[in-house]
Write an enzyme that holds these catalytic residues in place. Structure first.
Site, PDB file in Angstrom:
ATOM      1  N   SER A 172       0.836  -1.193   0.000  1.00 17.59           N
ATOM      2  CA  SER A 172       0.000   0.000   0.000  1.00 17.59           C
ATOM      3  C   SER A 172       0.879   1.254   0.000  1.00 17.59           C
ATOM      4  O   SER A 172       1.691   1.438  -0.902  1.00 17.59           O
ATOM      5  CB  SER A 172      -0.964  -0.031   1.190  1.00 17.59           C
ATOM      6  OG  SER A 172      -1.949   0.964   1.063  1.00 17.59           O
ATOM      7  N   ASP A 274      -9.271  -4.422  -5.863  1.00 16.84           N
ATOM      8  CA  ASP A 274      -8.652  -3.248  -5.245  1.00 16.84           C
ATOM      9  C   ASP A 274      -9.047  -2.006  -6.042  1.00 16.84           C
ATOM     10  O   ASP A 274      -8.889  -1.978  -7.270  1.00 16.84           O
ATOM     11  CB  ASP A 274      -7.133  -3.428  -5.247  1.00 16.84           C
ATOM     12  CG  ASP A 274      -6.399  -2.365  -4.448  1.00 16.84           C
ATOM     13  OD1 ASP A 274      -7.014  -1.344  -4.083  1.00 16.84           O
ATOM     14  OD2 ASP A 274      -5.193  -2.560  -4.192  1.00 16.84           O
ATOM     15  N   HIS A 304      -7.904  -4.717  -1.307  1.00 29.06           N
ATOM     16  CA  HIS A 304      -6.770  -3.999  -0.744  1.00 29.06           C
ATOM     17  C   HIS A 304      -6.475  -4.498   0.673  1.00 29.06           C
ATOM     18  O   HIS A 304      -7.321  -4.447   1.554  1.00 29.06           O
ATOM     19  CB  HIS A 304      -7.034  -2.490  -0.725  1.00 29.06           C
ATOM     20  CG  HIS A 304      -5.783  -1.683  -0.579  1.00 29.06           C
ATOM     21  ND1 HIS A 304      -4.919  -1.472  -1.624  1.00 29.06           N
ATOM     22  CD2 HIS A 304      -5.237  -1.055   0.494  1.00 29.06           C
ATOM     23  CE1 HIS A 304      -3.897  -0.737  -1.217  1.00 29.06           C
ATOM     24  NE2 HIS A 304      -4.066  -0.478   0.072  1.00 29.06           N
TER      25      HIS A 304
END
Length: 390
Positions: A172, A274, A304
């Site tokens: 991330s 995502d 995610h």
């Protein structure tokens, strides 16, 4: 967004975390850290092996709260005949929108411990300063300073680390940091570390444009478009938009020509559910266009952050992708190692050769069955043994 089937406990955890994180956002664009801490339990380092891995903390700069947690697998042994430095090192940068979590967060302690054991690597997890208290480029500087510290202080690492086998990894926001830290590192002459690969797990990139995946997958379990907009606002210098080079690395305001950067081979891992999917594909395409060596692993059912949960099937796919990528990155070392093996053999030092091969197998550098088998056969004839166990 496509339906995600999760165990009810995980779904409950996601819902509770998202609620508290949203409540911790103050109207003045600060974070209620006390409230947010309810979703971020901490874990202390452990000298007692847990799942075959020990951990310890090292302070780099106490005034900046810059430190790292080092995870070391305990199953690896060393032998005489070399300096014992046989494990690759993964410098890991945690996610959290640049604003949340730390190297001591239970979620990241568990994840880094897991990959240290599964990949048989030393993992150095960086604790960097967070936004909005510290805005861009503070996080890039903290992570780069950690690389320089490791380069200059190998004695702070386990004795079985090989600094020439160094990967930088992150998920991330950590994936975003991996990219920018690698660019900074390309201009620096390390004396000990050699960066041979980058691992970017669902990296956090963006731009002013709204992509199809942002629209299609917004309102996900833990991340929405509103969330990403807020993270960028907290992270970027005042007055910046989402086409800032920190966000949109191949966008209209990009100031770095990646094609001219000494950029290590890169693995990007992405998920079909995502909302950042399209930006991650743009990042992959941008690196390819710049002539860089880049691999892509895609799980169509990953959302995610789902790689953090070992019970989800896609998590194993990501760790296998990382393992394969690291093996590929380490492959150039095999020519040197094979030369050593053949040198031992020519001089009749079969014991040393076998010992060296066993060491290579421990760090996933030796997968040449024919070479190994031939040496075993030669060893057996030399020692006049009827059977040699492999």
């Amino acid at each position: 967004m496509a339906s995600v089937q999760l165990p009810w406990k995980l779904r409950l955890i996601y819902a509770a975390c998202k609620l508290i994180v949203n409540l911790s956002h103050r109207p003045d664009d600060t974070i209620n850290r006390r409230l947010q801490s309810l979703t971020d339990p901490k874990t202390s380092p452990s000298k007692t092996p847990q799942n075959g891995v020990v951990s310890s903390d090292t302070v780099i700069n106490s005034s900046q709260d810059l430190w790292f947690r080092c995870f070391t697998p305990t199953t690896t042994t060393t032998h005489s005949g070399d300096d014992g430095r046989n494990l690759p090192i993964i410098v890991y940068i945690h996610g959290g929108g640049f604003a949340f979590y730390s190297a001591s967060s239970t979620a990241y302690d568990s994840w880094c411990r897991r990959i240290s054991g599964e990949l048989n690597a030393v993992v150095v997890s960086i604790n960097y300063r967070l936004a909005p208290e510290h805005r861009c480029p503070t996080q890039y500087e903290d992570c780069f300073d950690t690389l320089k510290f490791l380069d200059e202080n190998l004695d702070k690492l386990p004795v079985n680390v090989n600094p020439k086998l160094c990967f930088i990894a992150g998920d991330s926001a950590g994936g975003n940091l991996v990219h920018h830290v690698a660019v900074k590192a390309s201009e620096y002459e390390f004396s000990s570390l050699k960066l041979i690969g980058l691992i970017s797990i669902q990296p956090f990139f963006g731009g002013e444009e709204r992509t199809e995946s942002e629209i299609r997958n917004s309102g996900g379990l833990l991340l929405s478009v509103e969330d990403t907009d807020w993270y960028w606002k907290m992270f970027l210098p005042d007055g910046s938009d989402r086409d800032h080079p920190a966000v949109n690395v191949f966008g209209p305001k990009s100031s770095v020509d990646i094609s001219r950067v000494k950029y290590p081979s890169t693995l990007i891992l992405i998920g079909g559910l995502d909302l950042l999917y399209d930006w991650q594909r743009k990042y992959y395409d941008g690196l390819k266009k710049a002539g860089k060596e880049v691999d892509l692993v895609e799980d169509p059912n990953a959302f995610h952050g789902s790689h953090m949960f070992e019970e989800l099937p896609g998590s194993a796919l990501f760790t296998k992708g990382i393992q394969d990528f690291m093996a590929h990155g380490l492959r150039p070392c095999l020519q040197i190692y094979n030369s050593i093996i053949h040198g031992y053999s020519r001089n009749g030092k079969f014991d040393e050769a076998l010992l060296f091969l066993e060491e290579m197998k421990e760090i996933n550098l030796a997968r040449h069955t024919d070479t190994y088998g031939d040496l075993i056969q030669a060893y057996g004839k030399h020692k006049m043994y009827d059977e040699i166990s492999t």
